[in-house]
Design an enzyme around this catalytic site. Structure first.
Site, PDB file in Angstrom:
ATOM      1  N   ARG A 178       0.836  -1.210   0.000  1.00  0.00           N
ATOM      2  CA  ARG A 178       0.000   0.000   0.000  1.00  0.00           C
ATOM      3  C   ARG A 178       0.871   1.261   0.000  1.00  0.00           C
ATOM      4  O   ARG A 178       1.783   1.387   0.817  1.00  0.00           O
ATOM      5  CB  ARG A 178      -0.909  -0.003   1.231  1.00  0.00           C
ATOM      6  CG  ARG A 178      -1.730   1.259   1.402  1.00  0.00           C
ATOM      7  CD  ARG A 178      -2.747   1.114   2.529  1.00  0.00           C
ATOM      8  NE  ARG A 178      -3.407   2.371   2.798  1.00  0.00           N
ATOM      9  CZ  ARG A 178      -3.454   2.946   3.991  1.00  0.00           C
ATOM     10  NH1 ARG A 178      -2.901   2.364   5.051  1.00  0.00           N
ATOM     11  NH2 ARG A 178      -4.063   4.099   4.158  1.00  0.00           N
ATOM     12  N   HIS A 208      -3.666  10.833   2.123  1.00  0.00           N
ATOM     13  CA  HIS A 208      -3.164  10.377   3.427  1.00  0.00           C
ATOM     14  C   HIS A 208      -2.537  11.580   4.152  1.00  0.00           C
ATOM     15  O   HIS A 208      -1.323  11.701   4.266  1.00  0.00           O
ATOM     16  CB  HIS A 208      -2.150   9.249   3.232  1.00  0.00           C
ATOM     17  CG  HIS A 208      -1.879   8.434   4.469  1.00  0.00           C
ATOM     18  ND1 HIS A 208      -1.999   7.056   4.515  1.00  0.00           N
ATOM     19  CD2 HIS A 208      -1.465   8.780   5.712  1.00  0.00           C
ATOM     20  CE1 HIS A 208      -1.686   6.608   5.710  1.00  0.00           C
ATOM     21  NE2 HIS A 208      -1.346   7.634   6.466  1.00  0.00           N
ATOM     22  N   GLU A 232      -8.174   7.548   7.302  1.00  0.00           N
ATOM     23  CA  GLU A 232      -8.485   7.992   8.663  1.00  0.00           C
ATOM     24  C   GLU A 232      -9.091   9.400   8.754  1.00  0.00           C
ATOM     25  O   GLU A 232      -8.471  10.325   9.291  1.00  0.00           O
ATOM     26  CB  GLU A 232      -7.232   7.913   9.536  1.00  0.00           C
ATOM     27  CG  GLU A 232      -6.722   6.498   9.692  1.00  0.00           C
ATOM     28  CD  GLU A 232      -5.628   6.378  10.748  1.00  0.00           C
ATOM     29  OE1 GLU A 232      -5.074   7.405  11.175  1.00  0.00           O
ATOM     30  OE2 GLU A 232      -5.332   5.247  11.162  1.00  0.00           O
ATOM     31  N   ASN A 254      -8.113   0.443   9.833  1.00  0.00           N
ATOM     32  CA  ASN A 254      -6.847   0.462  10.565  1.00  0.00           C
ATOM     33  C   ASN A 254      -7.176   0.167  12.008  1.00  0.00           C
ATOM     34  O   ASN A 254      -8.071   0.792  12.590  1.00  0.00           O
ATOM     35  CB  ASN A 254      -6.183   1.847  10.507  1.00  0.00           C
ATOM     36  CG  ASN A 254      -5.777   2.226   9.098  1.00  0.00           C
ATOM     37  OD1 ASN A 254      -5.802   1.401   8.186  1.00  0.00           O
ATOM     38  ND2 ASN A 254      -5.406   3.482   8.917  1.00  0.00           N
ATOM     39  N   TYR A 296      -5.360  -0.305  15.863  1.00  0.00           N
ATOM     40  CA  TYR A 296      -4.193  -0.341  16.748  1.00  0.00           C
ATOM     41  C   TYR A 296      -4.580  -0.493  18.227  1.00  0.00           C
ATOM     42  O   TYR A 296      -3.915  -1.192  18.972  1.00  0.00           O
ATOM     43  CB  TYR A 296      -3.381   0.958  16.630  1.00  0.00           C
ATOM     44  CG  TYR A 296      -2.694   1.173  15.301  1.00  0.00           C
ATOM     45  CD1 TYR A 296      -1.421   0.695  15.071  1.00  0.00           C
ATOM     46  CD2 TYR A 296      -3.321   1.888  14.282  1.00  0.00           C
ATOM     47  CE1 TYR A 296      -0.765   0.907  13.858  1.00  0.00           C
ATOM     48  CE2 TYR A 296      -2.682   2.103  13.064  1.00  0.00           C
ATOM     49  CZ  TYR A 296      -1.410   1.611  12.858  1.00  0.00           C
ATOM     50  OH  TYR A 296      -0.775   1.820  11.666  1.00  0.00           O
ATOM     51  N   GLU A 307      -4.056  -1.250   8.048  1.00  0.00           N
ATOM     52  CA  GLU A 307      -2.954  -0.992   8.984  1.00  0.00           C
ATOM     53  C   GLU A 307      -3.197  -1.720  10.298  1.00  0.00           C
ATOM     54  O   GLU A 307      -4.302  -1.711  10.831  1.00  0.00           O
ATOM     55  CB  GLU A 307      -2.836   0.509   9.314  1.00  0.00           C
ATOM     56  CG  GLU A 307      -2.378   1.380   8.184  1.00  0.00           C
ATOM     57  CD  GLU A 307      -2.268   2.857   8.585  1.00  0.00           C
ATOM     58  OE1 GLU A 307      -2.013   3.158   9.771  1.00  0.00           O
ATOM     59  OE2 GLU A 307      -2.460   3.698   7.696  1.00  0.00           O
TER      60      GLU A 307
END
Ligand code: GAL
Length: 487
Positions: free
Chosen positions: A109, A154, A199, A335, A337, A403
């Site tokens: 990516r 991004h 995001e 994504n 985390y 991600e």
């Protein structure tokens, strides 16, 4: 860190050892497993233009909001670092792609730097050198039989658009983003998966809400949310109308943290649901269900009354707009985390982080939870829960994990913690697929290289590879056998 064989066979055999992690408070258990992933599952790595390319003013590239933010306020970045050179991927992209391919990855990516294509952000001068750079980069990805996953935006808005229009809070950005995207899509025919925006929560909450990141503005996160989500929908519709023969799929990419209710009280359960709606639902609900989420509308009306204000901070979506945004997805990019606790705090309207005040939620963590070097808390049962929630809330969309990853502070030569965390994350994804029947079709780790981590500069290392320059200048040593060096 990875054995090529694991990836090539697409069977990710996880540790035989079973690790059971018990978290004190609510006694969640998470068991690492050793299953294989479905046939054809994509494993890959993610990067973004600003964080790796460098060459900030080379070959006609214009200034973007991050160039501007950092050059104007160097002290806002750890160690006054900047991304003027970063990993120098603009010059070393062939080496990057080779490194990804050498791990046996089937997806890679990248993102497009808008000002490399349109230096001012507007139509007008189209920089052929920039287009050619991405064309060559994608040719290189395809050469190794990897899927090219390309993000149109991004975090690196052209500075001119920020200066002239106020950036993502101005509805004029919608058509401008479509014009830019059309040029890129037209030229880059070999892309397999398009991500419109990465995001939006981070773009709006931190760039236009708390002001922590570029462009550093405050109190406009909801105007931003509307413009960003309309921009996503406009690009999706343009793509479907103007490129009907293209096979590449398109989606938005959302940052999906998990929030667990702090206690079993109904108020905390509602608080967890509310903050999920503020952080994920505000973008996902308009796309997958239609309109703002009910919990967000109700809470923002309550805030309006608490503030004695004539108008809500949440802009209205007209029926036409709701219809325009609804259904603009081929899959969902995720994504993941972080996991945290959510506790009701709905009577409070001051004092904490803006996103918590907006949602009326107090966010906490358990001290024993694992933390990465950015201080983010990682709990693997949370990773599984968020996918289950996405499946149940949005009618089981196909999901591409764009991600996940673990950062350290670069004080060790060994990647043991990254390996441990990758195994746990992959176990959680595996559980989500096989136990909860979530339709995840790929997972790309953040990141291929240690890179410029926004306001953390080069102090946090997420990479599978590190760069000699960073080693020499930041740490004074080379990594040993578990990691890889690039020259
Ligand atoms: C994400 C972001 C990436 C990267 C990552 C690690 O929020 O999309 O650019 O910085 O976090 O912190």
């Amino acid at each position: 860190m990875f054995s090529a064989n694991d990836c090539i066979t697409n069977s990710w055999f996880l540790s035989i050892t079973t690790a059971v992690i018990i978290f004190c408070n609510l006694c969640y258990a998470f068991e690492e497993n050793n299953g294989s992933f479905p046939e054809g599952f994509f494993f890959g790595a993610s990067t973004s233009a600003y964080q790796i390319e460098g060459a900030w003013n080379i070959d006609g590239k214009g200034e973007n909001i991050w160039d501007h933010f950092i050059h104007e306020n160097p002290m806002r970045i750890v160690n006054n670092d900047n991304a003027d050179v970063a990993c120098d991927s603009y010059h070393k992209y062939k080496e990057d792609v080779f490194l990804a391919a050498s791990l046996g990855f089937s997806a890679y990516r990248i993102s497009i730097s808008w000002t490399r294509i349109l230096p001012s952000g507007y139509m007008g001068i189209v920089n052929e050198v920039g287009l050619k750079y991405y064309e060559d980069l994608i040719d290189e990805i395809v050469k190794y039989n990897m899927k090219a996953v390309v993000t149109l935006y991004h975090f690196d808005l052209p500075q001119q658009l920020q200066k002239d229009f106020g950036g993502w809070t101005n509805p004029k950005l919608i058509d401008i983003f479509v014009d830019y995207s059309r040029i890129v899509i037209e030229r880059l025919e070999k892309v397999d998966y398009w991500i419109t925006l990465n995001e939006p929560k981070v773009i709006c909450n931190y760039g236009y809400g708390s002001g922590e990141i570029a462009p550093g503005l405050k109190y406009q996160e909801f105007e931003c949310a509307k413009v960003v989500i309309m921009s996503h929908a406009a690009v999706y519709r343009m793509y479907k109308n103007e490129f009907p023969n293209r096979k590449a799929k398109m989606a938005i990419n959302l940052d999906c943290e998990w929030f667990e209710p702090k206690t079993t009280s109904s108020k905390d359960i509602a608080a967890a649901q509310r903050i999920l709606e503020f952080e994920i639902g505000i973008f996902a609900h308009p796309i997958f269900k239609g309109g703002w989420p009910k919990a967000v509308k109700e809470r923002m009306e309550k805030r309006r009354l608490m503030e004695n204000s004539a108008i809500s901070q949440l802009p209205k979506l007209t029926e036409k707009e709701i219809e325009f945004i609804n259904g603009t997805f081929d899959f969902l990019g995720v994504n993941h985390y972080v996991t945290q606790y959510a506790e009701d705090d709905s009577e409070n309207n001051v004092g904490r982080k803006r996103n918590e005040i907006n949602a009326g939620v107090l966010v906490t963590v358990d001290p024993p939870w694992n933390k990465n070097s950015l201080g983010s808390t990682v709990a693997m049962w949370g990773a599984r829960n968020v996918f289950k929630w996405l499946k149940e809330t949005y009618n089981n969309p196909e999901i591409f994990i764009c991600e996940y990853g673990y950062s350290d502070n670069g004080t060790t030569l060994e990647d043991n913690e990254r390996i441990r965390f990758s195994r746990m994350y992959l176990s959680a994804f595996h559980d989500a697929i096989y136990k909860d029947e979530v339709r995840i079709f790929g997972a790309m780790t953040w990141s291929l290289l240690d890179n410029f981590e926004w306001t953390s500069g080069y102090s946090s290392h997420f990479g599978l590879f590190t760069s000699i320059k960073m080693i020499l200048t930041k740490r004074g040593f080379r990594r040993s056998q578990h990691s890889f060096s690039r020259s």
